[in-house]
Scaffold this active site. Structure first.
Site, PDB file in Angstrom:
ATOM      1  N   CYS A 277      -4.769   2.386  -3.680  1.00  6.12           N
ATOM      2  CA  CYS A 277      -3.489   3.038  -3.139  1.00  6.12           C
ATOM      3  C   CYS A 277      -2.492   1.994  -3.196  1.00  6.12           C
ATOM      4  CB  CYS A 277      -3.796   3.351  -1.687  1.00  6.12           C
ATOM      5  SG  CYS A 277      -5.094   4.492  -1.210  1.00  6.12           S
TER       6      CYS A 277
ATOM      7  N   HIS B 189       0.663  -1.058   0.006  1.00  4.20           N
ATOM      8  CA  HIS B 189      -0.001  -0.081  -0.043  1.00  4.20           C
ATOM      9  C   HIS B 189       0.742   1.356   0.057  1.00  4.20           C
ATOM     10  CE1 HIS B 189      -2.855   2.787   1.747  1.00  4.20           C
ATOM     11  NE2 HIS B 189      -3.884   2.285   1.332  1.00  4.20           N
TER      12      HIS B 189
ATOM     13  N   ASP C  23       3.224  -4.380   8.156  1.00  4.06           N
ATOM     14  CA  ASP C  23       1.925  -3.751   8.110  1.00  4.06           C
ATOM     15  C   ASP C  23       0.696  -4.516   8.230  1.00  4.06           C
ATOM     16  OD1 ASP C  23      -0.499  -2.357   7.140  1.00  4.06           O
ATOM     17  OD2 ASP C  23       0.674  -1.633   5.258  1.00  4.06           O
TER      18      ASP C  23
ATOM     19  N   GLN D  48      -4.644  -5.004   7.130  1.00  4.51           N
ATOM     20  CA  GLN D  48      -5.431  -5.873   6.592  1.00  4.51           C
ATOM     21  C   GLN D  48      -5.543  -7.100   7.456  1.00  4.51           C
ATOM     22  OE1 GLN D  48      -7.941  -4.893   4.751  1.00  4.51           O
ATOM     23  NE2 GLN D  48      -7.192  -3.046   3.814  1.00  4.51           N
TER      24      GLN D  48
ATOM     25  N   LYS E 137     -10.286  -0.293  10.669  1.00  4.83           N
ATOM     26  CA  LYS E 137     -10.291  -1.581   9.982  1.00  4.83           C
ATOM     27  C   LYS E 137     -10.771  -2.524  10.664  1.00  4.83           C
ATOM     28  CE  LYS E 137      -7.383   0.131   6.488  1.00  4.83           C
ATOM     29  NZ  LYS E 137      -7.917   0.707   5.055  1.00  4.83           N
TER      30      LYS E 137
HETATM   31  N1  PMP Z   1      -1.721  -0.629   4.694  1.00  8.40           N
HETATM   32  C1  PMP Z   1      -2.670  -1.386   4.264  1.00  8.40           C
HETATM   33  C2  PMP Z   1      -2.653  -2.993   3.762  1.00  8.40           C
HETATM   34  C3  PMP Z   1      -4.120  -0.824   3.854  1.00  8.40           C
HETATM   35  O1  PMP Z   1      -4.959  -1.716   3.442  1.00  8.40           O
HETATM   36  C4  PMP Z   1      -4.262   0.308   4.334  1.00  8.40           C
HETATM   37  C5  PMP Z   1      -5.690   1.045   4.226  1.00  8.40           C
HETATM   38  N2  PMP Z   1      -6.197   0.902   2.985  1.00  8.40           N
HETATM   39  C6  PMP Z   1      -3.200   1.258   4.858  1.00  8.40           C
HETATM   40  C7  PMP Z   1      -1.889   0.570   5.066  1.00  8.40           C
HETATM   41  C8  PMP Z   1      -3.430   2.505   5.515  1.00  8.40           C
HETATM   42  O2  PMP Z   1      -4.321   2.562   6.528  1.00  8.40           O
HETATM   43  P1  PMP Z   1      -4.848   4.015   7.042  1.00  8.40           P
HETATM   44  O3  PMP Z   1      -5.414   4.713   5.697  1.00  8.40           O
HETATM   45  O4  PMP Z   1      -5.965   3.747   8.133  1.00  8.40           O
HETATM   46  O5  PMP Z   1      -3.757   4.730   7.667  1.00  8.40           O
END
Ligand code: PMP
Length: 401
Positions: A359, A120, A197, A200, A223
């Site tokens: 993203c 991401h 990270d 998910q 999430k």
């Molecule tokens: N890493 C992953 C794998 C994600 O799916 C996301 C959110 N889509 C993020 C990081 C970023 O999370 P946040 O927008 O809550 O900071």
């Protein structure tokens, strides 16, 4: 086959969305909230808000107690060694930016930071920018045909100059568990720092950060059915001690003069200013709710629902899945159909799914795509949600082809 969800009624927004003719299947972006969380927020705001760690008064003591209770619940949820290893941030993104800034002084020009091709942007851009600032090399691990980080390539690319490995546990585009034990072992053999990270991954099953053995693990509350504006950074004690302080202000200071100051260690030293108090308390209530569920039943439900999704997609002509999704979500494109057109027609029919690059632009580019549709599931979804999605999909495809 029907896949009902026994937990659906615990999430009042699902019924509210249904009254608006909306079927919510964008759970990898954010989730709906359990009544237990809504009650905890109402209780906090209705009974007296107060700042934490500062005040002598009773409301301040209550707020601080509830806030710190939540920290221990997070520590328990992750099986962290002690509660001092849990730092509250504003989300996964802010936790990763904290790390990229807080670790900067440990790296020298020519050092290598290793990420993967499926990250991401939140786990790409902070490291990319750090590499540019400090003249480091950003190494990108390729993927195999199933969308997993390629271990053979990783064994070649994780080398003597590797100082850090930062990888996702579960891809938000490909829906596949990454081979973390092997990757972390390779990084540790090079004495490199390891960052996972868990944005998910944390949502599916229970994860034990000590067993995983990473230096840092980050996730976002929103999430995991919790409030937004809140993230968690877990760090091993030695790893946390190596961090540079990153934001300066109230509560993070030990002693201050006009020309000089000393700072507290983790966690409070990394929580400058008033934290998102209600969200932290709300996350504690959410974890209590989740801990009360039958974890095997949740896992079985999520697996059955995911099967249902995959079978439905595979049964339709011209649908191409990205990677080989194992759980939680599936991203796809349809031959000859632009994903934005399809997304538009799904939206018109009340289906809330995600379209676009998710993203992860460089990953989508590797598939030769500008975007894809992603359907992502949560424990409150049921097969009726997916039936509504498939009906809408069939209608949309009939119009577009
Ligand atoms: N890493 C992953 C794998 C994600 O799916 C996301 C959110 N889509 C993020 C990081 C970023 O999370 P946040 O927008 O809550 O900071």
């Amino acid at each position: 086959m029907l896949v009902p969800s026994p937990w659906r009624a615990d999430f009042p927004a699902i019924a509210a969305l249904q009254r608006q003719d909306q079927t919510y299947l964008d759970n990898a972006a954010t989730t709906q909230k359990p009544q237990a969380l809504i009650d905890a927020l109402t209780h906090y705001y209705a009974n007296g808000a107060a700042n934490v760690h500062r005040a002598q008064h009773l409301p301040g003591a209550h707020a601080t107690q509830a806030f710190e209770d939540s920290r221990s619940k997070v520590a328990q949820w992750l099986n962290a060694g002690d509660i001092g290893q849990i730092v509250f941030t504003h989300g996964t993104t802010s936790a990763l930016n904290l790390l990229a800034y807080g670790l900067e002084h440990q790296f020298n020009p020519g050092d290598e930071l290793v990420i993967s091709a499926l990250e991401h942007h939140a786990n790409l851009l902070p490291w990319q920018q750090l590499a540019q600032r400090r003249d480091l090399k950003l190494v990108v691990l390729p993927l195999d045909a199933a969308g997993l980080i390629d271990l053979e390539a990783a064994a070649q690319l994780i080398g003597p100059r590797t100082r850090l490995l930062a990888v996702s546990q579960l891809s938000n585009v490909l829906g596949a568990w990454q081979p973390l034990p092997q990757l972390l072992a390779m990084a540790k053999a090079r004495q490199a720092l390891t960052v996972v990270d868990g944005a998910q991954g944390v949502v599916h099953g229970r994860h034990d950060v000590q067993a995983l053995g990473c230096d840092f693990y980050v996730f976002s509350s929103h999430k995991l059915y919790g409030p937004d504006g809140l993230g968690v950074l877990y760090g091993r004690n030695a790893a946390l001690q190596g961090l540079r302080h990153w934001q300066f202000g109230g509560e993070m200071v030990q002693d201050a003069e006009y020309q000089h100051a000393t700072f507290r260690p983790a966690p409070l030293g990394y929580e400058a200013g008033t934290p998102p108090i209600a969200s932290v308390i709300g996350l504690g209530a959410t974890l209590d709710y989740l801990a009360g569920l039958d974890q095997d039943a949740v896992a079985a439900h999520e697996a059955a629902l995911h099967d249902y999704l995959l079978h439905g997609l595979q049964a339709r002509k011209g649908i191409r899945l990205l990677g080989a999704p194992q759980l939680a979500l599936a991203s796809f494109v349809v031959d000859g159909v632009h994903n934005a057109d399809l997304a538009h027609l799904l939206t018109e029919q009340g289906i809330a799914v995600r379209a676009g690059h998710h993203c992860a632009m460089p990953l989508l580019k590797r598939f030769g795509l500008a975007g894809a549709i992603r359907v992502s599931l949560a424990l409150y979804n049921d097969s009726a949600d997916l039936e509504r999605f498939f009906e809408a999909l069939d209608q949309a495809l009939e119009m577009l082809r």
